[in-house]
Design a protein around this motif. Structure first.
Motif, short mmCIF file in Angstrom:
data_model
loop_
_atom_site.label_atom_id
_atom_site.label_comp_id
_atom_site.label_asym_id
_atom_site.label_seq_id
_atom_site.Cartn_x
_atom_site.Cartn_y
_atom_site.Cartn_z
N SER A 75 14.28 11.33 35.20
CA SER A 75 14.29 9.87 35.24
C SER A 75 14.36 9.34 36.66
N GLU A 76 14.77 10.17 37.58
CA GLU A 76 14.90 9.82 38.99
C GLU A 76 15.92 8.71 39.23
N LEU A 77 16.86 8.55 38.28
CA LEU A 77 17.93 7.61 38.55
C LEU A 77 18.84 8.13 39.64
N VAL A 78 18.88 9.44 39.81
CA VAL A 78 19.53 10.02 40.97
C VAL A 78 18.43 10.26 41.99
N ALA A 79 18.34 9.39 42.97
CA ALA A 79 17.22 9.45 43.91
C ALA A 79 17.73 9.84 45.29
N TYR A 80 16.99 10.65 45.97
CA TYR A 80 17.38 11.06 47.31
C TYR A 80 16.13 11.56 48.03
N THR A 81 16.24 11.59 49.35
CA THR A 81 15.15 12.10 50.17
C THR A 81 15.65 13.35 50.89
N GLN B 13 18.76 3.27 27.50
CA GLN B 13 19.94 2.68 28.12
C GLN B 13 19.87 2.80 29.64
N ALA B 14 19.47 3.98 30.13
CA ALA B 14 19.36 4.18 31.57
C ALA B 14 18.34 3.23 32.18
N PHE B 15 17.21 3.04 31.49
CA PHE B 15 16.15 2.16 31.98
C PHE B 15 16.67 0.74 32.16
N HIS B 16 17.35 0.22 31.14
CA HIS B 16 17.80 -1.16 31.18
C HIS B 16 19.01 -1.36 32.08
N MET B 17 19.87 -0.35 32.18
CA MET B 17 20.98 -0.46 33.11
C MET B 17 20.49 -0.47 34.55
N ALA B 18 19.48 0.34 34.82
CA ALA B 18 18.92 0.37 36.18
C ALA B 18 18.22 -0.95 36.49
N LEU B 19 17.53 -1.53 35.50
CA LEU B 19 16.90 -2.83 35.69
C LEU B 19 17.95 -3.89 36.00
N LYS B 20 19.05 -3.86 35.26
CA LYS B 20 20.14 -4.80 35.52
C LYS B 20 20.70 -4.60 36.92
N GLY C 143 8.68 8.01 36.28
CA GLY C 143 9.16 8.94 35.28
C GLY C 143 9.77 8.27 34.07
N LEU C 144 10.12 6.98 34.19
CA LEU C 144 10.69 6.24 33.07
C LEU C 144 9.78 5.12 32.57
N VAL D 210 9.22 9.38 27.03
CA VAL D 210 10.57 9.64 27.51
C VAL D 210 11.55 9.29 26.40
N GLU D 211 12.33 10.26 25.97
CA GLU D 211 13.26 10.03 24.87
C GLU D 211 14.70 9.93 25.38
N GLY D 212 15.46 9.05 24.75
CA GLY D 212 16.89 8.97 25.04
C GLY D 212 17.24 8.34 26.36
#
Length: 348
Positions: free
Chosen positions: A206-212, A82-89, A61-62, A77-79
């Motif tokens: 973005s699925e930065l909040v991920a759960y099953t 920051q989330a993409f790179h913070m998650a990569l870090k 999704g990102l 994907v707009e805005g």
């Protein structure tokens, strides 16, 4: 033609060559790969040193792969840069943290590195089957086998928690039963904690909040904040949900559904394990009641640590009055708890 979301076979990542995709989740793609000597990378005619599994940061999704290899933020994907790179870090930093400890029941990470605009970590390739495939084939597996498969995983999680690392995606898919050795917990989803805790603006897309669903605690349906902490109790819920599936034969109802029903004044749709199996031979009441305690919706009502949960499973710690009262309403007799009988340590 749209750009591929996974690397094609025979692609070189440093001195590893992709054999095939093993799986993918919300935060990445896992590949089976061959490891070569560094000076053999990109060349043919050499024999690999060993097979490994490689996890690539590629948040669904990102991310996109416009040139077929380099991972970038998806242009539609707009805005979310920051989330993409913070998650990569976060992915990279937590993989580095996992490299620094060693437990036989937690996946070992050999190496973490950055290439192709993203990050990778290298793990052993475990030959065997997942707990998910066992449950799909056999259904409920009883208390003795549940203990044999999941208590070592619980001990591995205690080791991880002591080093500040949460899993937050405990489910049957992520418990491997190798052909040799004991059960192993895999896929720590290393991006989640940093991304969710540090990025203020995000979207569920973005699925930065991920759960099953079925295995995720209620707090995982929102980002981690001071008012909605994700802590040891989050992994307690996930492990209790997997144990529930093992002994009952199906996952518990989704936590969000349980919460919605209760907020509407209806009954909690979950039938406690103690109720479903109260008259079934081969189960100890303390073990089942501990599972039910671990599945309390509010994190404050669950065991505070995995050590507490382990003590409850072994009959050395009683569930609190709230859990006992809930079970009593279902007709489960409340009497002094006792340590369960010894069980054989067998996976089969």
């Amino acid at each position: 033609m749209s750009a591929p979301s996974v690397l094609p076979e025979h692609t070189w990542i440093d001195y590893f060559r992709v054999v095939r995709r093993l799986g993918r989740g919300g935060f990445g793609v896992t590949y089976l790969a061959e490891e070569y000597r560094e000076w053999e990378a990109g060349s043919e005619g050499h024999s690999p040193l060993r097979l490994v599994a490689i996890k690539e940061y590629f948040p669904r999704g990102l991310a996109s792969r416009p040139d077929g290899q380099t991972v970038t933020l998806s242009p539609d994907v707009e805005g979310s840069e920051q989330a993409f790179h913070m998650a990569l870090k976060g992915f990279y930093n937590e993989a580095e943290s996992l490299m620094r400890f060693d437990h036989p029941n937690v996946i070992k990470i050999y190496r973490v590195f950055q290439r192709n605009g993203t990050a990778y970590y290298v793990m052993p390739f475990l030959k065997g089957e997942s707990l998910k495939s066992i449950l799909k084939r056999e259904g409920a597996i009883g208390e003795a086998r549940t203990r044999a498969m999941l208590l070592p995983v619980l001990d591995g999680l205690i080791h991880a928690h002591a080093r500040g690392i949460l899993h937050r995606d405990i489910k049957p898919d992520n418990v491997m039963i190798p052909d040799e050795g004991g059960p192993v917990l895999i896929d720590f989803g290393a991006a989640r904690a940093q991304a969710v805790d540090e990025v203020g603006e995000y979207t569920r897309h973005s699925e930065l909040v991920a759960y099953t669903p079925g295995y995720a605690a209620l707090e995982q349906y929102g980002r981690a904040t001071r008012d909605n902490p994700h802590g040891p109790q989050t992994d307690v819920y996930g492990l209790a949900a997997v144990m529930y599936h093992c002994v009952v034969g199906e996952a518990p109802p989704e936590a969000s559904l349980r919460s919605m029903r209760l907020s509407n004044g209806d009954e909690d749709p979950i039938v406690p394990a103690s109720v479903r199996l109260m008259d079934t031979p081969g189960f100890t009441r303390a073990f089942l009641a501990a599972i039910d305690w671990g599945l309390e919706l509010a994190s404050r009502n669950r065991p505070a640590t995995l050590k507490e949960f382990r003590s409850a499973l072994d009959g050395a710690l009683e569930p609190p009055a709230l859990t006992q009262a809930r079970l009593e309403r279902h007709g489960v007799s409340i009497e002094p708890y006792s340590r369960p009988v010894a069980f054989p340590s067998t996976l089969n």
